[in-house]
Design a protein around this motif. Sequence first.
Motif, PDB file in Angstrom:
ATOM      1  N   MET A   1      40.350  52.376  95.457  1.00 14.07           N
ATOM      2  CA  MET A   1      39.403  51.319  95.806  1.00 14.07           C
ATOM      3  C   MET A   1      38.935  51.474  97.248  1.00 14.07           C
ATOM      4  O   MET A   1      37.740  51.358  97.550  1.00 14.07           O
ATOM      5  N   ILE A   2      39.867  51.720  98.147  1.00 23.07           N
ATOM      6  CA  ILE A   2      39.518  51.858  99.563  1.00 23.07           C
ATOM      7  C   ILE A   2      38.614  53.061  99.774  1.00 23.07           C
ATOM      8  O   ILE A   2      37.627  53.005 100.518  1.00 23.07           O
ATOM      9  N   ALA A   3      38.922  54.161  99.093  1.00 25.82           N
ATOM     10  CA  ALA A   3      38.089  55.363  99.212  1.00 25.82           C
ATOM     11  C   ALA A   3      36.680  55.106  98.694  1.00 25.82           C
ATOM     12  O   ALA A   3      35.694  55.628  99.243  1.00 25.82           O
ATOM     13  N   ALA A   4      36.567  54.284  97.643  1.00 26.19           N
ATOM     14  CA  ALA A   4      35.259  53.977  97.070  1.00 26.19           C
ATOM     15  C   ALA A   4      34.502  52.925  97.861  1.00 26.19           C
ATOM     16  O   ALA A   4      33.294  52.738  97.673  1.00 26.19           O
ATOM     17  N   GLY A   5      35.203  52.210  98.730  1.00 25.23           N
ATOM     18  CA  GLY A   5      34.567  51.170  99.529  1.00 25.23           C
ATOM     19  C   GLY A   5      34.318  49.883  98.793  1.00 25.23           C
ATOM     20  O   GLY A   5      33.537  49.035  99.251  1.00 25.23           O
ATOM     21  N   SER A   6      34.994  49.692  97.651  1.00 27.89           N
ATOM     22  CA  SER A   6      34.846  48.442  96.913  1.00 27.89           C
ATOM     23  C   SER A   6      35.989  48.300  95.918  1.00 27.89           C
ATOM     24  O   SER A   6      36.601  49.289  95.501  1.00 27.89           O
ATOM     25  N   GLY A   7      36.264  47.074  95.545  1.00 29.90           N
ATOM     26  CA  GLY A   7      37.308  46.814  94.556  1.00 29.90           C
ATOM     27  C   GLY A   7      37.675  45.350  94.553  1.00 29.90           C
ATOM     28  O   GLY A   7      37.453  44.629  95.536  1.00 29.90           O
ATOM     29  N   ARG A   8      38.215  44.905  93.442  1.00 35.03           N
ATOM     30  CA  ARG A   8      38.664  43.526  93.299  1.00 35.03           C
ATOM     31  C   ARG A   8      40.075  43.507  92.721  1.00 35.03           C
ATOM     32  O   ARG A   8      40.334  44.131  91.689  1.00 35.03           O
ATOM     33  N   ILE A   9      40.954  42.807  93.397  1.00 35.25           N
ATOM     34  CA  ILE A   9      42.306  42.569  92.890  1.00 35.25           C
ATOM     35  C   ILE A   9      42.498  41.070  92.764  1.00 35.25           C
ATOM     36  O   ILE A   9      42.258  40.322  93.714  1.00 35.25           O
ATOM     37  N   VAL A  10      42.893  40.638  91.580  1.00 41.29           N
ATOM     38  CA  VAL A  10      43.193  39.230  91.355  1.00 41.29           C
ATOM     39  C   VAL A  10      44.601  39.137  90.781  1.00 41.29           C
ATOM     40  O   VAL A  10      44.902  39.731  89.742  1.00 41.29           O
ATOM     41  N   ASN A  11      45.456  38.418  91.477  1.00 43.90           N
ATOM     42  CA  ASN A  11      46.832  38.215  91.047  1.00 43.90           C
ATOM     43  C   ASN A  11      46.960  36.843  90.392  1.00 43.90           C
ATOM     44  O   ASN A  11      46.619  35.831  90.995  1.00 43.90           O
ATOM     45  N   VAL A  12      47.412  36.827  89.156  1.00 45.17           N
ATOM     46  CA  VAL A  12      47.617  35.547  88.474  1.00 45.17           C
ATOM     47  C   VAL A  12      48.991  35.032  88.885  1.00 45.17           C
ATOM     48  O   VAL A  12      50.020  35.542  88.440  1.00 45.17           O
TER      49      VAL A  12
ATOM     50  N   LEU B   1      44.175  40.724 104.300  1.00 41.76           N
ATOM     51  CA  LEU B   1      43.929  41.041 105.708  1.00 41.76           C
ATOM     52  C   LEU B   1      43.875  42.544 105.933  1.00 41.76           C
ATOM     53  O   LEU B   1      43.030  43.049 106.690  1.00 41.76           O
ATOM     54  N   GLU B   2      44.759  43.275 105.282  1.00 41.29           N
ATOM     55  CA  GLU B   2      44.789  44.729 105.479  1.00 41.29           C
ATOM     56  C   GLU B   2      43.557  45.425 104.905  1.00 41.29           C
ATOM     57  O   GLU B   2      43.183  46.502 105.369  1.00 41.29           O
ATOM     58  N   THR B   3      42.955  44.830 103.894  1.00 41.79           N
ATOM     59  CA  THR B   3      41.817  45.471 103.232  1.00 41.79           C
ATOM     60  C   THR B   3      40.480  44.825 103.570  1.00 41.79           C
ATOM     61  O   THR B   3      39.451  45.199 103.005  1.00 41.79           O
TER      62      THR B   3
ATOM     63  N   GLU C   1      38.480  49.653  89.186  1.00 41.79           N
ATOM     64  CA  GLU C   1      37.684  48.936  90.181  1.00 41.79           C
ATOM     65  C   GLU C   1      38.003  47.444  90.207  1.00 41.79           C
ATOM     66  O   GLU C   1      37.704  46.764  91.184  1.00 41.79           O
ATOM     67  N   ILE C   2      38.563  46.954  89.100  1.00 38.57           N
ATOM     68  CA  ILE C   2      39.007  45.564  89.017  1.00 38.57           C
ATOM     69  C   ILE C   2      40.426  45.574  88.463  1.00 38.57           C
ATOM     70  O   ILE C   2      40.655  46.071  87.358  1.00 38.57           O
ATOM     71  N   LEU C   3      41.364  45.055  89.226  1.00 37.44           N
ATOM     72  CA  LEU C   3      42.753  44.963  88.776  1.00 37.44           C
ATOM     73  C   LEU C   3      43.134  43.496  88.672  1.00 37.44           C
ATOM     74  O   LEU C   3      43.022  42.751  89.651  1.00 37.44           O
ATOM     75  N   VAL C   4      43.587  43.098  87.497  1.00 35.52           N
ATOM     76  CA  VAL C   4      44.085  41.743  87.310  1.00 35.52           C
ATOM     77  C   VAL C   4      45.567  41.839  86.971  1.00 35.52           C
ATOM     78  O   VAL C   4      45.948  42.315  85.898  1.00 35.52           O
TER      79      VAL C   4
END
Length: 256
Positions: free
Chosen positions: A127-138, A169-171, A83-86
């Motif tokens: 994430m899209i299927a669940a309707g939530s998620g966080r991606i942070v790219n360092v 934008l896509e998400t 649910e959170i990808l860093v």
Amino acid sequence: MAQGPFHGRHALVTGGTRGIGVAIARRLVAEGASVTILGRNAVRAETTAKEIGAAGFAAADVTDRDGLTGAIRAAEERLGGVEILVNNAGSAESSPFLKTPPEQFARMLSVNLDSVVTACHAVLPGMIAAGSGRIVNVASTAGLKGYRYVSAYVAAKHAVVGLTRALALETAESGVTVNAVCPGFADTDLVRESVARIREKTGRSDDEIVADMVRDNPQKRLIDPDEVADCVAWLCGGGARSVTGQSLAVAGGEVM
């Protein structure tokens, strides 16, 4: 701590065994997340996970597309969908542009950009299927400005920032946010090792070398990894649900 704001959420941090990565992982654990530490060395990943109280670990070379995808899938089998990808894993090589071979560009793009693409491909459908998620790219301030003698690294980090904006934008309507944090020179073991190498070659003092590194930082200091971790934690929280496609510089005012 177990009932923190990220309680019950599976967070995966690539490059999570040292420096900024372990600071981020530690902060997410403190906020209640079930964290998977992903590193290239299984023993180091397991040791780090135990030290900070992470829920699990995974080992993969992030430049190995199948290996990275498989490690993420195995982590999801244990702890549920990410649910959170860093995306923290990365590396830098330096040389003047005219002495930078195509192979160096390929390496920098592979570890700094392609690994982010692979990890996002792996977790975004869930994430899209669940309707939530966080991606942070360092990323790095090298994703926002140019630096001499690291053209391949700068190119790769600029690409990460561009990818971040496109995915945001896509998400945007899916409940997923995609952002980047862009640290300047940070007080990590990697930087300290670099300082030691420069000292051995030049005879300059550590203070002189660090002062040269931070000369473009108006605060004239190395960034504390915990400052980056704080920024990541905020981006992953509910208060940042309207923040997406951003590249936040953590660099003492070096980039405005």
